[in-house]
Write a protein that holds these residues in place. Structure first.
Motif, mmCIF file in Angstrom:
data_model
loop_
_atom_site.group_PDB
_atom_site.id
_atom_site.type_symbol
_atom_site.label_atom_id
_atom_site.label_comp_id
_atom_site.label_asym_id
_atom_site.label_seq_id
_atom_site.Cartn_x
_atom_site.Cartn_y
_atom_site.Cartn_z
ATOM 1 N N TYR A 103 0.826 -1.209 0.000
ATOM 2 C CA TYR A 103 0.000 0.000 0.000
ATOM 3 C C TYR A 103 0.862 1.262 0.000
ATOM 4 C CZ TYR A 103 -3.545 3.390 1.302
ATOM 5 O OH TYR A 103 -4.361 4.485 1.319
ATOM 6 N N ASN A 104 1.935 1.279 0.768
ATOM 7 C CA ASN A 104 2.835 2.441 0.790
ATOM 8 C C ASN A 104 3.526 2.643 -0.557
ATOM 9 O OD1 ASN A 104 2.222 3.196 3.395
ATOM 10 N ND2 ASN A 104 3.859 1.949 4.294
ATOM 11 N N MET A 105 3.824 1.555 -1.236
ATOM 12 C CA MET A 105 4.408 1.665 -2.571
ATOM 13 C C MET A 105 3.420 2.359 -3.507
ATOM 14 S SD MET A 105 4.525 0.173 -5.934
ATOM 15 C CE MET A 105 3.681 -1.350 -5.770
ATOM 16 N N PHE A 106 2.136 1.975 -3.421
ATOM 17 C CA PHE A 106 1.116 2.601 -4.269
ATOM 18 C C PHE A 106 0.934 4.081 -3.908
ATOM 19 C CE2 PHE A 106 -0.774 -1.796 -4.880
ATOM 20 C CZ PHE A 106 -0.261 -1.931 -6.159
ATOM 21 N N LYS A 124 -6.598 1.882 -8.133
ATOM 22 C CA LYS A 124 -6.812 1.589 -9.558
ATOM 23 C C LYS A 124 -5.522 1.863 -10.322
ATOM 24 C CE LYS A 124 -11.723 2.292 -9.535
ATOM 25 N NZ LYS A 124 -12.868 2.944 -10.110
ATOM 26 N N ILE A 125 -5.133 0.855 -11.098
ATOM 27 C CA ILE A 125 -3.916 0.958 -11.902
ATOM 28 C C ILE A 125 -4.324 0.870 -13.368
ATOM 29 C CG2 ILE A 125 -1.681 -0.090 -12.428
ATOM 30 C CD1 ILE A 125 -1.811 -1.345 -9.584
ATOM 31 N N ASP A 126 -3.942 1.895 -14.139
ATOM 32 C CA ASP A 126 -4.246 1.881 -15.574
ATOM 33 C C ASP A 126 -3.012 2.336 -16.351
ATOM 34 O OD1 ASP A 126 -4.182 4.584 -15.102
ATOM 35 O OD2 ASP A 126 -6.312 4.906 -15.455
ATOM 36 N N LEU A 129 -1.270 5.631 -15.355
ATOM 37 C CA LEU A 129 -0.456 5.526 -14.145
ATOM 38 C C LEU A 129 0.906 4.914 -14.472
ATOM 39 C CD1 LEU A 129 -0.383 5.838 -11.026
ATOM 40 C CD2 LEU A 129 -1.109 3.462 -10.923
ATOM 41 N N ILE A 130 0.908 3.889 -15.301
ATOM 42 C CA ILE A 130 2.167 3.252 -15.701
ATOM 43 C C ILE A 130 3.048 4.270 -16.439
ATOM 44 C CG2 ILE A 130 3.190 1.422 -17.125
ATOM 45 C CD1 ILE A 130 1.658 0.302 -14.744
ATOM 46 N N ASN A 138 8.626 -2.026 -10.505
ATOM 47 C CA ASN A 138 7.789 -3.060 -9.870
ATOM 48 C C ASN A 138 6.297 -2.814 -10.103
ATOM 49 O OD1 ASN A 138 7.830 -0.812 -8.233
ATOM 50 N ND2 ASN A 138 7.861 -1.967 -6.321
ATOM 51 N N LEU A 139 5.919 -1.636 -10.535
ATOM 52 C CA LEU A 139 4.522 -1.340 -10.861
ATOM 53 C C LEU A 139 4.060 -2.164 -12.066
ATOM 54 C CD1 LEU A 139 2.033 0.353 -10.234
ATOM 55 C CD2 LEU A 139 2.972 2.146 -11.688
ATOM 56 N N LEU A 140 4.965 -2.482 -12.954
ATOM 57 C CA LEU A 140 4.622 -3.300 -14.122
ATOM 58 C C LEU A 140 4.176 -4.704 -13.737
ATOM 59 C CD1 LEU A 140 7.445 -2.234 -16.584
ATOM 60 C CD2 LEU A 140 5.028 -1.588 -16.628
#
Length: 165
Positions: A103-106, A124-126, A129-130, A138-140
């Protein structure tokens, strides 16, 4: 007594009226209409949803991920963090990342869509955001093809299934 019609007038009327029957097929054969377009039925989109769940026994959280794919292209990954009272008995302790770390990473990302209501937080990741956070490799991991995404979550000890329509 009735007045008799002229045979010439009767023949002309018959020829005139028969032209309504004969001329349309003749015109269709010799003057085709190129503007006629046969419409094909609309192509149905192939929609798949990858649903993955995991319970965090020590932190009393249920984390759910719902990744939507349209025609094998990812549209959005929605991750839900839900604070729970009790974890099911068959859940084993987690050895991977903690809820707080994830959660802290987000939260550290630029332009992320996070909403919180009582005991539920939704991330929400779209693609935007990327694109806006390219330095976070690491988001990928949360925005991959269906097979890779399922494999990633299963390696993180999530339980996953795929819904198709």
């Amino acid at each position: 007594m009735k007045k008799e019609k002229s045979p010439i007038l009767v023949i002309v009327c018959i020829l005139f009226l028969s032209s309504f029957i004969i001329l349309p097929p003749v015109f269709r054969a010799y003057i085709p209409n190129d503007d006629i377009v046969v419409e094909s039925p609309p192509v149905q989109d192939k929609i798949q949803v990858l649903k993955c769940n995991k319970y965090f026994k020590e932190e009393l959280f249920k984390v759910s991920s719902s990744v939507k794919y349209r025609n094998d292209l990812i549209e959005e990954n929605t991750i839900t963090y839900e604070k729970i009272e009790k974890v099911p008995d068959d859940v084993s302790p987690n050895t991977s990342i903690t809820v707080e770390e994830e959660y802290n990473m987000f939260k550290s990302l630029n332009n992320i869509d996070i909403s919180t209501e009582e005991k539920v937080t939704i991330v929400k990741i779209d693609q935007d955001l990327i694109d806006n956070n390219s330095e976070h490799s690491n988001l990928l991991n949360y925005y991959q093809s269906l097979e890779n995404q399922k494999l990633y979550y299963e390696e993180m000890e999530y339980t996953c299934n795929v819904l198709e329509s």
